[in-house]
Design an enzyme around this catalytic site. Structure first.
Site, mmCIF file in Angstrom:
data_model
loop_
_atom_site.group_PDB
_atom_site.id
_atom_site.type_symbol
_atom_site.label_atom_id
_atom_site.label_comp_id
_atom_site.label_asym_id
_atom_site.label_seq_id
_atom_site.Cartn_x
_atom_site.Cartn_y
_atom_site.Cartn_z
ATOM 1 N N ASP A 229 54.374 39.824 75.074
ATOM 2 C CA ASP A 229 55.639 40.150 75.728
ATOM 3 C C ASP A 229 55.669 39.697 77.178
ATOM 4 O O ASP A 229 56.725 39.331 77.704
ATOM 5 C CB ASP A 229 55.896 41.660 75.653
ATOM 6 C CG ASP A 229 56.430 42.080 74.296
ATOM 7 O OD1 ASP A 229 56.224 41.335 73.326
ATOM 8 O OD2 ASP A 229 57.048 43.153 74.202
ATOM 9 N N CYS B 269 48.397 44.514 70.876
ATOM 10 C CA CYS B 269 49.507 44.437 71.829
ATOM 11 C C CYS B 269 50.835 44.933 71.262
ATOM 12 O O CYS B 269 50.903 45.423 70.145
ATOM 13 C CB CYS B 269 49.591 43.040 72.416
ATOM 14 S SG CYS B 269 48.231 42.732 73.587
ATOM 15 N N ASP B 270 51.891 44.732 72.049
ATOM 16 C CA ASP B 270 53.099 45.542 71.981
ATOM 17 C C ASP B 270 53.711 45.741 70.599
ATOM 18 O O ASP B 270 53.991 46.859 70.197
ATOM 19 C CB ASP B 270 54.163 44.942 72.901
ATOM 20 C CG ASP B 270 53.778 45.060 74.362
ATOM 21 O OD1 ASP B 270 52.576 45.112 74.655
ATOM 22 O OD2 ASP B 270 54.664 45.079 75.216
ATOM 23 N N LYS B 271 53.987 44.669 69.863
ATOM 24 C CA LYS B 271 54.678 44.815 68.584
ATOM 25 C C LYS B 271 53.727 44.757 67.398
ATOM 26 O O LYS B 271 54.153 44.969 66.258
ATOM 27 C CB LYS B 271 55.750 43.717 68.429
ATOM 28 C CG LYS B 271 56.739 43.669 69.578
ATOM 29 C CD LYS B 271 57.381 45.017 69.829
ATOM 30 C CE LYS B 271 58.253 45.006 71.069
ATOM 31 N NZ LYS B 271 57.520 44.820 72.321
ATOM 32 N N CYS C 277 47.072 44.999 78.511
ATOM 33 C CA CYS C 277 47.237 45.218 79.955
ATOM 34 C C CYS C 277 46.904 46.656 80.341
ATOM 35 O O CYS C 277 47.220 47.598 79.630
ATOM 36 C CB CYS C 277 48.647 44.847 80.378
ATOM 37 S SG CYS C 277 48.996 43.083 80.142
ATOM 38 N N GLU D 237 63.437 43.146 76.668
ATOM 39 C CA GLU D 237 62.904 44.038 77.694
ATOM 40 C C GLU D 237 63.415 43.610 79.064
ATOM 41 O O GLU D 237 63.539 42.420 79.349
ATOM 42 C CB GLU D 237 61.376 44.015 77.689
ATOM 43 C CG GLU D 237 60.779 44.665 76.469
ATOM 44 C CD GLU D 237 59.271 44.727 76.497
ATOM 45 O OE1 GLU D 237 58.706 45.437 75.659
ATOM 46 O OE2 GLU D 237 58.660 44.062 77.364
ATOM 47 N N SER E 141 60.147 47.186 79.389
ATOM 48 C CA SER E 141 58.716 47.017 79.196
ATOM 49 C C SER E 141 58.020 48.334 79.487
ATOM 50 O O SER E 141 58.512 49.161 80.268
ATOM 51 C CB SER E 141 58.198 45.938 80.149
ATOM 52 O OG SER E 141 56.810 46.021 80.296
#
EC number: 4.2.1.9
Length: 614
Positions: free
Chosen positions: A81, A122-124, A195, A491, A517
């Site tokens: 992202d 990570c995000d998704k 992150c 985002e 985000s």
């Protein structure tokens, strides 16, 4: 007694062809009676949270084989992202969640796998795999790649912890020199891993612990630390045991829908609120609940947000606290332990690793454990060496942070805030609700009102912010960026970061039918539902309209009369095919893949899940 799914393709005379193909993958006669475990990996060189996963799938596979199973690895896609941010690449981020869920279903069902280990980060990716697990409802264990070490940079003679958000803010701040921007950029992301703050990736990996689908430490032990290897080893053994318990002993307690029950979703959301997790977790938990046929809704999130305090504040809510600090304080089991003592979670629920969460807390909560090995586990520290290699260092803190009055994790008596870290606001501009990360909002602007500055896209808003056209007191409104209107629900990290860089982080609000985000903070209200493209009132706001926010009372209000809104709605509907679309043309290219997503996605209030009619 359920039959092993894999025997559909490994048993019987008519499966000679399939067995021939299995043999070509290395299977032998003795393997055809063993459970076939899918190792669902997500290695890619595009994403720092996934660059170190290449060999970890085979690490898990070897442990599965030692435990008596057959391991077969495949990989999903993984979008970064941060790299996709700020341009049309972000249109693909949220839709990739559905692609990941579908791809796992396709592979697991096509090849009749019996169970799976999901290696995400990570995000998704974690949400997509979680949705697939609950959709398939076969034994599943989650083990993520782990968080990145926080960056360290020396500026003006002082050492400062930094992450990628600091780099973005500094880059747009004219008072920061090019040399300092480059120094922050080079220091912000020093290792492999997700992150380092409580952004979306780490939030979701923490929530898998609360759901009961991941091992203790999954959300907090660093990607670089040798201790993390133990999670992958244990996952390989555990999944074989779970498969046997289900298929040979008819023990349905190991299934995802048995573990991730309604009460488990309540526990996960309670954790999220208490640690000020990413607002994206709301979308993802609602979507996962939908896949698992769990009746968990925005109303439940609203209810929980009114009674859960903030027990932990991590970047971006505070600048100098990262996941490595949470781990030192006892990790997610430490936060769950405090929530349990406050009577805010149900600790009787089962997990994949323990008979109950309470049993797990007795061993893994540093405030009650008698295990020195557990206490040592939570001293895992950053190595401070740039690396892309997992498990490459074994540094330790000299002592734990067990101070529940002033430490990283607080008890309920010493909470950072009695009001939770996430809130659902309702009002005439958001009939079905919108979300704000209250843990990241300064106390001075918990109530706020100002004139709307209306933008039909994120790009237009960014141009205005960087062009110094946004003034203190303004409410930046970005619409037609929802799941359907974007499409893809981008985002808004750049707008929020740029407001900070212009010194407006505590002087302006931003409201959108898009999302934020996990790195966003400030008075940032997202997920406005219904979105503009679905006829939501956010599509009727005009430049200068007054918008008021009252977070303590969970209200958002557009100061326009009902009669005027009806007049505007009628005028909008009269536009025919051009109704509920951006007034100004946008240059973004909407591909067939994005059109397909837009055609079937739903409101953010439902998790932006895809619904296809029978």
């Amino acid at each position: 007694m359920p039959a092993y799914r894999s025997r559909t393709s490994t048993h019987g005379r008519n499966m000679a062809g399939a067995r021939g193909l299995w043999r070509a993958t290395g299977m032998k006669n003795e393997d055809f009676g063993k459970p076939i475990i899918a190792v669902v990996n997500s290695f890619t060189q595009f994403v720092p949270g996934h660059v170190h996963l290449k060999d970890l799938g085979q690490l898990v596979a070897r442990e599965i084989e030692k435990a008596g199973g057959v391991a077969k690895e495949f990989h999903t896609i993984a979008v970064d992202d941060g790299i996709a941010m700020g341009h049309d690449g972000m249109l693909y981020s949220l839709p990739s969640r559905e692609v990941i869920a579908d791809s796992v279903e396709y592979m697991v069902n096509a090849h009749c796998a019996d169970a799976m280990v999901c290696i995400s980060n990570c995000d998704k990716i974690t949400p997509g795999m979680l949705m697939a697990s609950l959709r398939l409802n076969i034994p599943s264990v989650f083990v993520s790649g782990g968080p990145m070490e926080s960056g360290k940079v020396t500026l003006n003679g002082k050492v400062k912890s930094v992450d990628l958000i600091d780099a973005m803010v500094a880059a747009a701040d004219d008072s920061v020199s090019d040399a300092d921007v480059e120094a922050i950029e080079r220091s912000a992301c020093p290792t492999c891993g997700s992150c380092s703050g409580m952004f979306t990736a780490n939030s979701m990996n923490c929530l898998t612990e609360a759901l009961g689908l991941a091992l203790p430490g999954n959300g907090s032990v660093l990607a670089t630390h040798a201790d993390r290897k133990g999670l992958f080893v244990e996952a390989g053994h555990l999944i074989v045991d779970m498969a046997r318990r289900y298929y040979e002993q008819n023990d349905e307690r190991v299934l995802p829908r048995s573990v991730a029950s309604f009460k488990a979703f309540e526990n996960a959301m309670t954790l999220d609120i208490s640690m000020g997790g990413s607002t994206n977790t709301v979308l993802h938990l609602l979507a996962a609940a939908y896949e698992g046929e769990v009746p968990f809704t925005m109303a439940d999130i609203d209810r929980l947000s009114r009674r859960v305090p903030v027990l932990c504040k991590v970047a971006p809510s505070v600048a100098d606290v990262h996941l490595e600090d949470v781990h030192r304080a006892g990790g997610i089991m430490g936060i769950l332990g405090e929530l349990d003592r406050a009577g805010l979670i149900d600790a009787s629920l089962p997990t994949v690793h323990s008979n109950s969460l309470r049993e797990a807390l007795e061993r893994w909560d540093i405030k009650r454990t008698k295990s020195e090995s557990v206490r040592t586990f939570y001293t895992a520290a950053p190595g401070g060496v740039r690396t892309e290699i997992a498990f490459s260092q074994d540094k330790r803190f000299e002592e734990l942070d067990a101070d529940r009055a002033k430490g990283c994790i607080r008890d309920a008596e010493h909470a950072f805030s009695k009001d939770g870290g996430l809130a659902v606001l309702y009002g005439n501009i958001a009939r079905d609700g919108c979300i704000v990360k209250t843990a990241g909002v300064d106390d001075s602007i918990l109530t706020f009102s100002g004139p709307a500055r209306v933008f039909e896209s994120q790009d237009a808003a960014v141009d205005a912010i960087l062009g110094n056209r946004i003034k203190p007191g303004d409410v930046v409104l970005i619409r037609y960026e929802g799941p359907r209107g974007g499409p893809g629900m981008q985002e808004m990290l750049y707008p929020t970061s740029y407001l900070k860089s212009k010194g407006l982080g505590k002087q302006c609000a931003l409201i959108t039918d898009g999302r934020f985000s996990g790195g966003s903070s400030g008075l940032s209200i997202g997920h406005v539902s219904p979105e503009a493209a679905e006829g939501g009132a956010i599509g009727l706001v005009e430049e200068g309209d007054l918008i008021a926010f009252d977070i303590p009372n969970r209200k958002v209000h557009l100061d326009v009369s009902d009669a005027e809104l009806e007049r505007r709605r009628a005028a909008m509907e009269a536009k025919g095919d051009k109704a509920w679309k951006p007034a100004a043309p946008r240059t973004r290219r909407i591909t067939m893949a994005l059109k397909a997503y837009a055609a079937h996605t739903t409101s953010a209030a439902l998790g932006a899940v895809r619904v296809v009619k029978d």
